[in-house]
Design a protein around this motif. Structure first.
Motif, short mmCIF file in Angstrom:
data_model
loop_
_atom_site.label_atom_id
_atom_site.label_comp_id
_atom_site.label_asym_id
_atom_site.label_seq_id
_atom_site.Cartn_x
_atom_site.Cartn_y
_atom_site.Cartn_z
N GLU A 1 -6.76 5.08 -10.74
CA GLU A 1 -5.67 4.38 -11.42
C GLU A 1 -4.90 3.53 -10.42
N THR A 2 -4.59 2.29 -10.82
CA THR A 2 -3.85 1.37 -9.96
C THR A 2 -2.45 1.16 -10.51
N ALA B 1 0.84 -1.21 0.00
CA ALA B 1 0.00 0.00 0.00
C ALA B 1 0.87 1.25 0.00
N ILE B 2 2.04 1.18 0.63
CA ILE B 2 2.95 2.33 0.67
C ILE B 2 3.49 2.63 -0.72
N GLU B 3 3.86 1.61 -1.45
CA GLU B 3 4.37 1.83 -2.80
C GLU B 3 3.28 2.43 -3.69
N GLU B 4 2.06 1.93 -3.56
CA GLU B 4 0.95 2.47 -4.34
C GLU B 4 0.73 3.95 -3.97
N LEU B 5 0.80 4.22 -2.69
CA LEU B 5 0.59 5.61 -2.25
C LEU B 5 1.68 6.53 -2.77
N LYS C 1 0.87 7.70 -6.12
CA LYS C 1 -0.25 8.65 -6.10
C LYS C 1 0.16 10.01 -5.56
N ILE C 2 1.07 10.03 -4.60
CA ILE C 2 1.54 11.31 -4.07
C ILE C 2 2.23 12.13 -5.17
N ILE C 3 3.05 11.48 -5.96
CA ILE C 3 3.72 12.18 -7.07
C ILE C 3 2.67 12.73 -8.04
#
Length: 388
Positions: free
Chosen positions: A277-278, A209-213, A216-218
């Motif tokens: 988007e995933t 979940a951290i990598e996905e986040l 998304k932060i970028i």
């Protein structure tokens, strides 16, 4: 207005003493007892001037006050000020009101305990000098502005109906400027659900979940557009449970600012697109939150009201300037309803929301005189414009 000025300047120490009294009462947005104590003090003072004070009871927040003179009939000027601060209970005892030179310090001294004093004395001096502008004013003192006015926004909207002018008593900027435009603001949360796994033994089973986040932060920060007045900031993140675990959960807290009403739909669409988007298969994203305040946009109505304030300033020897700011206030509520609105009509101060917050003491009487003069002028006016 000479008599008004003389009376105000004779009351300078009395005014500062009331500021001290209010500053030394904790009234953080969640300190209901302190807010209600301040409300009780002001209720007594306005009632001494033959004003009717309606208390709008609140269970979770401080009570709101709606105030107008008993002879007022459909007043067309709305004045809004808030009684809450951002400071936690115990702050006033830790660093009480103090004066150093021409500045006063203490929690909420500028934002906006001194504005409450300014308002009362502007009304008092109008009444005592035989002016009648106070009969055209309705006042709302709310208790939760610093947290987005969750319980008072609807009250402000209700009372703003059929008003021609809204005067918002946030402190003036450090250079004395009034505020004629504010960015709209909202807060959102991006929740990511992943799949936990041991990062050393079987990382292939995990979905971070951290990598996905991180992806998304970028993407969220790419929405920033200073030229258009759009700001998107991930100000806080959380996630994971152990350094050797693939994180099954992560979240970001996002602050959004916009300069124009039309940008709201655009930015919401972009936020939803990013969250849809995933990047890491097997993770799931949920978006929550909303825009809390619409932008306060400068328009023809603003300019007409500002010109009246400039005329009032000229009469008493104050040059009026105005500016835009990125912070939110209750001005956005009245402005969004199409009411001519000017903010920053409180005394001059700086370093709001910090331990160094201060009030420029000479500005307390100066801005009280300005407010009284503006109220008197507006009491004789009706706004003639179809501009939004």
């Amino acid at each position: 207005m000479r008599a008004l000025k003389d009376l105000l300047y004779a009351k300078r120490m009395e005014m500062l003493q009331l500021v001290e009294r209010l500053v030394n009462i904790d009234s953080g947005s969640h300190t209901k007892k302190g807010i209600d104590e301040i409300g009780s003090i002001l209720k007594t003072k306005f009632e001494s001037l033959d004003f009717i004070v309606d208390t709008v009871e609140q269970q979770n927040y401080g009570n709101q006050l709606v105030i107008q003179h008993r002879d007022a009939h459909q007043p067309h000027i709305l004045v809004v000020a808030h009684m809450d601060t951002v400071f936690p209970e115990g702050t006033a005892q830790k660093r009480p009101f103090k004066v150093k030179g021409n500045r006063a310090y203490g929690p909420g001294v500028a934002d906006m305990k001194s504005s409450l004093v300014e308002l009362f004395y502007a009304i008092l001096c109008l009444k005592q000098t035989g002016q009648t502008g106070y009969k055209h004013v309705q006042i709302i003192l709310n208790s939760d502005e610093e947290i987005g006015s969750p319980s008072s926004a609807s009250l402000i909207s209700e009372k703003a109906t059929n008003k021609k002018f809204a005067l918002i008593l946030e402190p003036a900027r450090t250079d004395g400027s009034l505020v004629t435009a504010r960015r709209g603001c909202g807060q959102f949360k991006v929740d990511i659900a992943g799949v936990a796994a041991h990062s050393g033994i079987e990382p292939e089973k995990g979905r971070s979940a951290i990598e996905e986040l991180a992806h998304k932060i970028i993407a969220l920060h790419r929405l920033n557009d200073q030229q258009k007045g759009i700001s998107v900031n991930v100000g806080k993140i959380e996630g994971g449970s152990a350094v050797n675990m693939i994180a099954s959960h992560a979240a970001a807290f996002v602050d959004v600012r916009i300069s124009e009403k039309r940008q709201e739909a655009i930015i919401l669409k972009q936020l939803k697109k990013i969250c849809a988007e995933t990047y890491i298969p097997g993770t799931k994203t949920t978006l929550s939150g909303k825009m809390d305040r619409s932008p306060m946009e400068k328009n023809e109505k603003t300019n007409l009201l500002l010109e009246t304030i400039r005329q009032a300033g000229k009469e008493i020897g104050i040059e009026i300037t105005d500016t835009a700011t990125g912070g939110g206030s209750d001005a956005s509520i009245t402005s969004d309803l199409g009411i001519a609105t000017v903010d920053g009509l409180g005394p001059i101060g700086g370093n709001a929301h910090s331990e160094e917050e201060y009030l420029e003491i000479p500005s307390l009487t100066e801005r009280t005189l300005l407010l009284a003069t503006v109220i008197q002028k507006l009491s004789k006016m009706t706004l003639h414009t179809n501009s939004d």
